[in-house]
Design a protein around this motif. Structure first.
Motif, PDB file in Angstrom:
ATOM      1  N   THR A  92      45.996  30.599  39.313  1.00 32.74           N
ATOM      2  CA  THR A  92      45.139  31.776  39.255  1.00 32.74           C
ATOM      3  C   THR A  92      44.034  31.522  38.225  1.00 32.74           C
ATOM      4  O   THR A  92      44.144  30.621  37.379  1.00 32.74           O
ATOM      5  N   ASN A 199      45.778  34.923  45.572  1.00 35.05           N
ATOM      6  CA  ASN A 199      45.828  35.805  44.399  1.00 35.05           C
ATOM      7  C   ASN A 199      45.132  35.177  43.190  1.00 35.05           C
ATOM      8  O   ASN A 199      45.626  35.243  42.066  1.00 35.05           O
ATOM      9  N   TYR A 200      43.971  34.590  43.457  1.00 35.85           N
ATOM     10  CA  TYR A 200      43.253  33.864  42.400  1.00 35.85           C
ATOM     11  C   TYR A 200      42.680  34.807  41.349  1.00 35.85           C
ATOM     12  O   TYR A 200      42.757  34.547  40.148  1.00 35.85           O
TER      13      TYR A 200
END
Length: 225
Positions: A92, A199-200
């Motif tokens: 992330t 879901n960066y």
């Protein structure tokens, strides 16, 4: 420290362009630039704060760049050095950048990672993002790193939700069937995709996805075999 002066054309007239490392005197303007580049629904808490900016110029000043046009601050780019494992690419933005504080920067890393690149909307026809990116390619070569990396947002993806997967959206951008404001720009800068990052970043327009994009150092032997 980096400092380059040259001319660009602004309304058919030469304009002085300076690319340099940013300093404490630039902090207020850098925060303003973030607010212009990432308006709502992008979360304002992800704009730079002065503690983060102070860390950038203290921990890795070579990776903290800004660009001026005729004396006006027009954009910035921030990076850090990391140890990158090509077999473990998922991450992330918060993890890889220490939530923008870059306290995980390592002088002995093998890759340069782009934390952020921002260009004021009124200056986006000047190619300033590409100019700053190319300055970072020079840094990769100078430091003998293997590559430059960064997670590219996909702000055009939201309108294709339910019609395309992130992977198929990316493939259509690569095929020239679609254009994405960020991914298409990075392709023009010489970056190539590695993988989709899940879901960066909290980013409504990208549905939290990003594409890990890289530029490999052409002078590293392993890439010439």
């Amino acid at each position: 420290m980096y400092h380059s002066t040259f001319y660009l054309y602004k309304e058919q007239k030469p304009a002085v362009c300076i690319v340099r490392n940013y300093t404490e005197k630039d902090f207020d303007e850098l925060v303003t630039i973030q607010s212009e580049c990432f308006p709502p629904p992008f979360p304002s808490e992800l704009w730079w704060n002065k503690e983060q900016l102070s860390n950038h110029i203290t921990l890795f000043p070579e990776g903290a760049l800004c660009v001026e046009i005729d004396g006006e601050l027009a954009g910035s780019l921030t990076s850090l050095c990391i140890n990158y494992d090509p077999l473990n690419s998922q991450h992330t933005w918060e993890e890889i950048t220490d939530n923008g504080y870059i306290k995980n920067h390592t002088d002995h890393g093998n890759a340069l990672y782009i934390v952020d690149i921002s260009v004021r909307p009124k200056f986006r026809t000047f190619g300033l993002g590409k100019i700053m990116m190319e300055s970072m390619y020079h840094l990769v070569i100078e430091k003998k790193l293997s590559r430059l990396l960064g997670g590219g947002r996909m702000p055009g993806y939201k309108q294709y939700d339910g019609k395309e997967t992130p992977q198929s959206y990316l493939q259509k951008v690569l095929a020239g069937e679609l254009k994405d404001p960020v991914i298409s720009f990075l392709l023009k800068c010489g970056r190539t995709p590695v993988c989709i990052l899940d879901n960066y970043l909290e980013d409504e327009d990208s549905l939290n996805y990003a594409v890990l994009m890289e530029w490999k150092n052409p002078f590293k032997q392993e890439f010439n075999k």
